[in-house]
Design a protein around this motif. Structure first.
Motif, mmCIF file in Angstrom:
data_model
loop_
_atom_site.group_PDB
_atom_site.id
_atom_site.type_symbol
_atom_site.label_atom_id
_atom_site.label_comp_id
_atom_site.label_asym_id
_atom_site.label_seq_id
_atom_site.Cartn_x
_atom_site.Cartn_y
_atom_site.Cartn_z
ATOM 1 N N ASP A 108 10.470 -2.887 -10.706
ATOM 2 C CA ASP A 108 9.026 -2.765 -10.462
ATOM 3 C C ASP A 108 8.730 -2.128 -9.110
ATOM 4 O O ASP A 108 7.706 -2.434 -8.480
ATOM 5 N N GLU A 109 9.622 -1.258 -8.669
ATOM 6 C CA GLU A 109 9.434 -0.551 -7.399
ATOM 7 C C GLU A 109 9.102 -1.541 -6.277
ATOM 8 O O GLU A 109 9.838 -2.499 -6.063
ATOM 9 N N ASN A 110 7.985 -1.315 -5.585
ATOM 10 C CA ASN A 110 7.652 -2.165 -4.436
ATOM 11 C C ASN A 110 6.732 -3.319 -4.800
ATOM 12 O O ASN A 110 6.017 -3.846 -3.951
ATOM 13 N N PHE A 111 6.761 -3.747 -6.046
ATOM 14 C CA PHE A 111 5.850 -4.811 -6.470
ATOM 15 C C PHE A 111 6.243 -6.177 -5.905
ATOM 16 O O PHE A 111 5.536 -7.155 -6.092
ATOM 17 N N CYS A 112 7.368 -6.245 -5.205
ATOM 18 C CA CYS A 112 7.742 -7.473 -4.497
ATOM 19 C C CYS A 112 7.228 -7.463 -3.060
ATOM 20 O O CYS A 112 7.482 -8.400 -2.299
ATOM 21 N N MET A 113 6.499 -6.421 -2.688
ATOM 22 C CA MET A 113 5.968 -6.285 -1.320
ATOM 23 C C MET A 113 4.487 -6.652 -1.327
ATOM 24 O O MET A 113 3.606 -5.804 -1.241
ATOM 25 N N ASN A 114 4.195 -7.950 -1.436
ATOM 26 C CA ASN A 114 2.814 -8.412 -1.585
ATOM 27 C C ASN A 114 2.389 -9.364 -0.474
ATOM 28 O O ASN A 114 1.418 -10.106 -0.633
ATOM 29 N N GLY A 115 3.105 -9.385 0.642
ATOM 30 C CA GLY A 115 2.872 -10.417 1.643
ATOM 31 C C GLY A 115 1.871 -10.049 2.710
ATOM 32 O O GLY A 115 1.482 -8.886 2.882
ATOM 33 N N VAL A 116 1.469 -11.060 3.480
ATOM 34 C CA VAL A 116 0.619 -10.857 4.650
ATOM 35 C C VAL A 116 1.453 -10.834 5.926
ATOM 36 O O VAL A 116 0.905 -10.718 7.035
ATOM 37 N N LYS A 492 4.949 7.373 -7.067
ATOM 38 C CA LYS A 492 5.283 6.836 -5.748
ATOM 39 C C LYS A 492 6.529 7.466 -5.120
ATOM 40 O O LYS A 492 6.699 7.423 -3.901
ATOM 41 N N LYS A 493 7.423 7.999 -5.934
ATOM 42 C CA LYS A 493 8.611 8.722 -5.433
ATOM 43 C C LYS A 493 9.568 7.843 -4.615
ATOM 44 O O LYS A 493 10.414 8.341 -3.898
ATOM 45 N N HIS A 494 9.396 6.537 -4.691
ATOM 46 C CA HIS A 494 10.344 5.615 -4.053
ATOM 47 C C HIS A 494 10.464 5.869 -2.549
ATOM 48 O O HIS A 494 11.560 5.861 -1.977
ATOM 49 N N MET A 495 9.337 6.069 -1.886
ATOM 50 C CA MET A 495 9.351 6.311 -0.446
ATOM 51 C C MET A 495 9.518 5.018 0.342
ATOM 52 O O MET A 495 9.154 3.931 -0.114
ATOM 53 N N HIS A 496 10.074 5.152 1.544
ATOM 54 C CA HIS A 496 10.279 4.037 2.453
ATOM 55 C C HIS A 496 9.891 4.473 3.868
ATOM 56 O O HIS A 496 9.634 5.644 4.121
ATOM 57 N N ILE A 497 9.920 3.514 4.791
ATOM 58 C CA ILE A 497 9.513 3.831 6.159
ATOM 59 C C ILE A 497 10.466 4.827 6.824
ATOM 60 O O ILE A 497 10.068 5.544 7.747
ATOM 61 N N ASN A 498 11.707 4.914 6.356
ATOM 62 C CA ASN A 498 12.633 5.875 6.956
ATOM 63 C C ASN A 498 12.365 7.302 6.498
ATOM 64 O O ASN A 498 13.018 8.237 6.974
#
Length: 549
Positions: A108-116, A492-498
């Protein structure tokens, strides 16, 4: 006991003691409770905090204050669930679904990135909004001209005599008076307080605010002494900041020279150069192209109209990156129809009349160069297009030298904020570095915005740079990246901060508006209607000037 499944299968309502749902909008909860009064209502999940999100959450808190059957909810969720790793070049990033050579498996790509908070437990901008809207001391204005406010103690067991209160009187962003007070207010009760603030008379071009803070007087294992537990900014009702009339500038009339497609206007030691090329293939280069003082430039390229933001996760969930994608290049694809020049006693005005063929609209931007070298820019957008119903953003992009890294502004801050997530950000004058404006959402997206900006400066180490002020509030971002650096396109192309590297430039976005973030959910719900902007006539103005501190 709560069981959310009863919502989907109501045959056995006795299974759950409460009505339990997920991600129901506040307005729908209120409508439901207007009819069904037999059980309390709670949200076992709400405020989906995926990426740059958490818009309009205060609507739920407001509902909880006035509706006793609404028991509140549980934010989804606490922490971005990313794993710290490094790429082949040794650059760190937080991995998510599809990483570690698993793209060929279901994920699910970044669907685990739901935090504050970020995976390393540092707070992200949403946590500041959580703290503000969840605070247990409510502060409201009663009669600020007499210094009267009301305090409501929403703690169940703590008297407000456990806190030290302070106040600041703010004029145009600067503190002019301050004081402290204590009070005795029992749990779950309210009281009016009269503060000894000075009498003020508000003139045109002025605005006053009363900032109130509550601090702990004793430390605990969890909360230290002197910790701010609540705050509020109260505006005086007769503020007149934007009522000031722009004064006429006296002095020698600027000198205009023309050479082929170039107009040069000289106002003392300030030079403004305009590109008026009517070649359709060169329209994206037209407009204000150079702006300099004593030969020192403040612009890296021509000013650009902008109607787009790098899609946030909520935008992707609602397919905004596809449905509104025509706005991505609407400004770049503008066609210059003609240029008008109007000479006044102390100014020269250059008017660029554009057609925006992608969206069926006319776009007129005028630049009034005044005797002191300042430039008043006025933009008028009109359209006959009934098929496009929404504009995601409306503003200008100005590219400045990378050395203009000193950022000062009068607006909401210091934390990143948006039109539907700015309760935590008080109006004030803030100083920072452009590099510190970047918010590293773990899947890159729109970031770094500030709302209700009155004026800003971007300067180099010698104090030389650009000042922008406006007759209406602006949204502003100042970053070392352009919006397209955070925009992966239709997927989304699976981008990250790097994947994000700061560029050797400062990209300044000045906005009349940008659509809200939303956050009711991240798979289709749009921002609330009041935070979306219809495709209609708009006018946007701002003033540019070169400064040397």
């Amino acid at each position: 006991m709560h069981y959310e499944g009863v919502h989907w299968d109501p045959r056995y309502p006795q299974t759950s003691d409460v009505v339990s749902q997920m991600y129901t909008p506040a307005v729908e909860i209120e409508q439901y409770l207007a009819i069904h009064r037999d059980k309390p209502f709670m949200l076992c999940e709400y405020a989906h905090s995926m990426g740059n999100s958490f818009g309009a959450v205060e609507r739920y808190l407001d509902l909880a204050d006035r509706e006793p059957l609404f028991q509140g909810g549980f934010i989804w969720d606490w922490v971005d669930q990313g794993l710290l790793t490094k790429d082949e070049n040794g650059n760190a990033y937080f991995a998510y679904g599809g990483d570690f050579k698993s793209k060929h498996y279901h994920h699910d790509e970044n669907f685990c990135m739901n935090g504050v908070i970020w995976p390393d437990r540092r707070p992200n901008p949403q946590l500041y909004e959580v703290k503000k809207v969840y605070q247990n001391i409510q502060i409201k204005a009663v009669d600020l001209s007499k210094g009267i406010i009301s305090l409501t103690n929403e703690f169940c067991f703590t008297n407000l005599n456990q806190f030290q209160f302070s106040w600041n009187l703010i004029k145009n962003g600067k503190k002019i008076h301050e004081g402290k007070f204590t009070t005795d207010i029992a749990p779950l009760s309210s009281k009016e307080i009269r503060l000894n603030i000075p009498q003020i008379t508000i003139q045109e071009g002025e605005e006053y605010f009363l900032n109130i803070y509550a601090f702990t007087t004793k430390g605990t294992d969890l909360v230290p002494q002197g910790h701010n537990v609540a705050y509020e900014q109260l505006a005086f009702s007769n503020n007149q900041y934007f009522n000031a009339i722009v004064p006429e500038i006296s002095g020698t009339k600027p000198q205009l020279t023309k050479k082929n497609n170039i107009l040069e206007i000289q106002a003392g030691d300030v030079t403004a150069v305009f590109n008026t090329d009517l070649n359709p293939n060169e329209s994206y280069k037209t407009g204000l192209q150079q702006y300099a003082k004593n030969g020192k430039q403040v612009l890296e390229e021509s000013l650009q109209p902008n109607f787009w933001r790098a899609p946030i996760d909520n935008d992707f969930g609602a397919q905004v990156q596809r449905k509104l994608s025509v706005w991505r290049s609407a400004g770049y694809n503008r066609l210059l129809k003609n240029v008008e020049i109007k000479e006044g006693n102390n100014s020269v005005t250059v008017i660029f009349n554009y057609r925006l063929p992608d969206v069926g609209a006319d776009y007129v931007q005028s630049y009034k160069v005044r005797a002191d070298g300042s430039i008043l820019s006025d933009i008028v957008y009109t359209t006959e297009n009934k098929d496009l119903t929404e504009i995601p953003r409306f503003g200008s992009v100005i590219t400045l030298p990378v050395s203009f890294d000193n950022y000062m502004y009068y607006g909401r801050g210091p934390v990143e904020n948006y039109v539907d997530r700015n309760d935590a950000a008080m109006l004030g004058i803030y100083e920072s570095k452009v590099k510190d404006q970047y918010v590293p959402y773990l899947r890159p997206q729109e970031n770094g915005n500030k709302t209700d900006i009155r004026w800003l400066t971007l300067t180099d180490g010698d104090g030389f740079g650009l000042r922008v002020e406006a007759p209406q509030p602006m949204g502003v971002t100042a970053l070392h990246n352009a919006s397209e650096d955070f925009d992966p396109g239709m997927t989304k192309k699976h981008m990250h901060i790097n994947d994000i590297y700061p560029k050797n430039e400062v990209v300044l976005s000045l906005d009349l508006f940008q659509r809200g973030l939303g956050g009711t959910n991240s798979w289709g719900r749009l921002p609330l209607d009041e935070y979306r902007y219809a495709n209609k006539t708009y006018r946007f103005s701002y003033q540019l000037s070169i400064i040397q501190k």
